[in-house]
Design an enzyme around this catalytic site. Structure first.
Site, mmCIF file in Angstrom:
data_model
loop_
_atom_site.group_PDB
_atom_site.id
_atom_site.type_symbol
_atom_site.label_atom_id
_atom_site.label_comp_id
_atom_site.label_asym_id
_atom_site.label_seq_id
_atom_site.Cartn_x
_atom_site.Cartn_y
_atom_site.Cartn_z
ATOM 1 N N HIS A 88 1.036 -1.223 0.073
ATOM 2 C CA HIS A 88 -0.222 0.106 -0.026
ATOM 3 C C HIS A 88 0.845 1.083 -0.066
ATOM 4 C CE1 HIS A 88 -4.085 2.150 1.598
ATOM 5 N NE2 HIS A 88 -3.069 3.039 0.861
ATOM 6 N N HIS B 124 1.449 4.911 -2.421
ATOM 7 C CA HIS B 124 1.148 5.535 -3.595
ATOM 8 C C HIS B 124 2.615 6.070 -3.884
ATOM 9 C CE1 HIS B 124 -3.261 5.402 -2.868
ATOM 10 N NE2 HIS B 124 -2.858 5.202 -1.523
ATOM 11 N N HIS C 177 -9.327 0.822 -1.977
ATOM 12 C CA HIS C 177 -9.304 1.402 -0.670
ATOM 13 C C HIS C 177 -10.793 1.276 -0.290
ATOM 14 C CE1 HIS C 177 -5.665 3.138 -1.689
ATOM 15 N NE2 HIS C 177 -5.447 3.916 -0.882
ATOM 16 N N GLU D 93 -11.500 3.296 5.051
ATOM 17 C CA GLU D 93 -10.339 4.283 5.835
ATOM 18 C C GLU D 93 -11.229 5.383 6.359
ATOM 19 O OE1 GLU D 93 -8.141 6.677 2.968
ATOM 20 O OE2 GLU D 93 -6.483 7.209 4.309
ATOM 21 N N ASP E 219 1.711 3.711 2.803
ATOM 22 C CA ASP E 219 0.525 4.878 2.070
ATOM 23 C C ASP E 219 1.300 6.048 1.247
ATOM 24 O OD1 ASP E 219 -1.984 5.390 1.231
ATOM 25 O OD2 ASP E 219 -2.736 6.133 3.391
ATOM 26 N N ASP E 220 1.637 7.052 2.128
ATOM 27 C CA ASP E 220 2.299 8.287 1.336
ATOM 28 C C ASP E 220 3.435 8.806 2.244
ATOM 29 O OD1 ASP E 220 0.039 8.870 -0.843
ATOM 30 O OD2 ASP E 220 -1.082 8.465 0.855
HETATM 31 N N1 HPA Z 1 -6.590 7.193 0.768
HETATM 32 C C1 HPA Z 1 -7.184 7.745 -0.402
HETATM 33 N N2 HPA Z 1 -6.731 8.146 -1.360
HETATM 34 C C2 HPA Z 1 -5.308 8.318 -1.421
HETATM 35 C C3 HPA Z 1 -4.444 7.822 -0.115
HETATM 36 C C4 HPA Z 1 -5.280 7.524 0.731
HETATM 37 O O1 HPA Z 1 -4.675 7.527 1.885
HETATM 38 N N3 HPA Z 1 -3.227 8.252 -0.543
HETATM 39 C C5 HPA Z 1 -3.277 8.844 -1.840
HETATM 40 N N4 HPA Z 1 -4.460 8.725 -2.445
HETATM 41 ZN ZN ZN Z 2 -3.854 4.843 0.265
#
Ligand code: HPA
Ligand code: ZN
Length: 326
Positions: A16, A18, A196, A199, A277-278
């Protein structure tokens, strides 16, 4: 003892991540200067100071604004090169990279330049340090379905690199059901499906991702904890969750890491993995997500090993590659 070194040394897969979320402020300014793009922030420090988010949308606003500096194949290669080196240093041996083609083609960047740039860096990493990886094309759920269909059409010509499809961006109000047809076409072409869900969105979105999109893994999925029947189903059907602890705290999906449902999901028999994630925005790469969980939740060595092992088993790497990593 679960030292930082022990956690970093665990061979793991990143499921996971991006790739656009690995754009560190320093590289953003380098690319801005190189490409003649003006960022709406005066300095690296000013940009970094904005990394204080209230929710998913406040992060996404900055994420989309900053990726304006990514224009060429070489830019995507450099972004990915820097990510793969850092990830490898934290034990990542296989990485499945999400990318958001609609966010680039909308700015005039060619779909193939994105795929080829990321691909160049993946090839280099495999040659130089034996790391493997692939791409997962994510649809922006807050954009029209027709735009997702166009992205998929482009993606189906690049199954040399793309192994699956995913669903990201603003979740609430954009249920998985909107994308049932797009996913059906992707799966019919042999692509894997992830999404996703759960969340910020409700457990019902996780059910839709399973029932309508036939997602093989759920990205985040943490709100499943609110629905015991769903938790039992995830365990029963062996659906892996790609959990991102530091992201959940930064985007206030979880009030405090000490309340994070990761270990409760694990205790209920759900296959969980730990991901970043990021990482440029949320304060840590894969290994740092493990150390943060250890500090806040008291991760045991057995749990850490199991989560790392699950990440490899739940990956879309070849059977041979998985065997080599396990
Ligand atoms: N959630 C949804 N979209 C996203 C995320 C995330 O954590 N990171 C980059 N795009
Ligand atoms: Zn994500």
């Amino acid at each position: 003892p679960l030292t930082d070194d022990a956690l970093l040394a665990l061979p793991k897969a990143e499921l996971h991540l991006h790739i656009e979320g690995t754009l560190e402020p320093g590289l953003a300014f380098e690319l801005a200067a190189h490409n003649g793009v003006t960022l709406p922030y005066a300095s690296v420090e000013e940009l970094a100071a904005r990394y204080d988010f209230d929710d998913l949308q406040s992060f996404l606003d900055l994420y989309y604004a900053t990726m304006a500096v990514l224009l060429t194949r070489a830019d995507f290669a450099e972004l990915t090169r820097r990510y793969l080196r850092r990830a490898h240093a934290q034990g990542v041996r296989h990485a499945e990279l999400f990318f958001d083609p609609q966010a680039h083609t909308a700015r005039g960047v060619a779909f193939d330049d994105v795929v080829d740039g990321i691909g160049d860096a993946l090839d280099e990493a495999e040659r130089e340090f034996g790391m493997t990886g692939s791409l997962i094309l994510c649809f922006l759920r807050d954009q029209p379905v027709a735009s997702a269909e166009e992205a998929l059409t482009a993606g189906l010509k690049r199954t040399d690199r793309i192994v699956g499809v995913g669903l990201d961006s603003a979740e609430v109000g954009y249920p998985p059901s909107l994308f049932e047809g797009v996913y059906a076409r992707a799966r019919a072409a042999g692509l894997h499906a992830v999404a996703h869900a759960g969340e910020e969105g409700p457990p019902e979105y996780v059910r839709e991702a399973l029932d309508l999109l036939h997602a093989e893994r759920i990205d985040h999925g943490i709100r499943s904890i609110e629905d015991p029947e769903l938790v039992a189903r995830l365990a029963q059907e062996r659906i892996p969750l790609t959990v991102c602890p530091l992201s959940n705290v930064r985007l206030q999906a979880t009030p405090d890491l000490r309340d994070h449902p990761l270990l409760r999901l694990d205790a209920a028999g759900v296959r969980v993995t730990v991901n970043s994630d990021d990482p440029a925005y949320f304060g840590g790469y894969a290994g740092q997500n493990f150390t943060a969980v250890r500090d806040a939740l008291g991760l045991t060595e057995d749990q850490a090993r199991r989560f790392a092992r699950t990440s490899i088993e739940a990956s879309f790497a070849s059977t041979e590659r998985k065997a080599a990593l396990l």
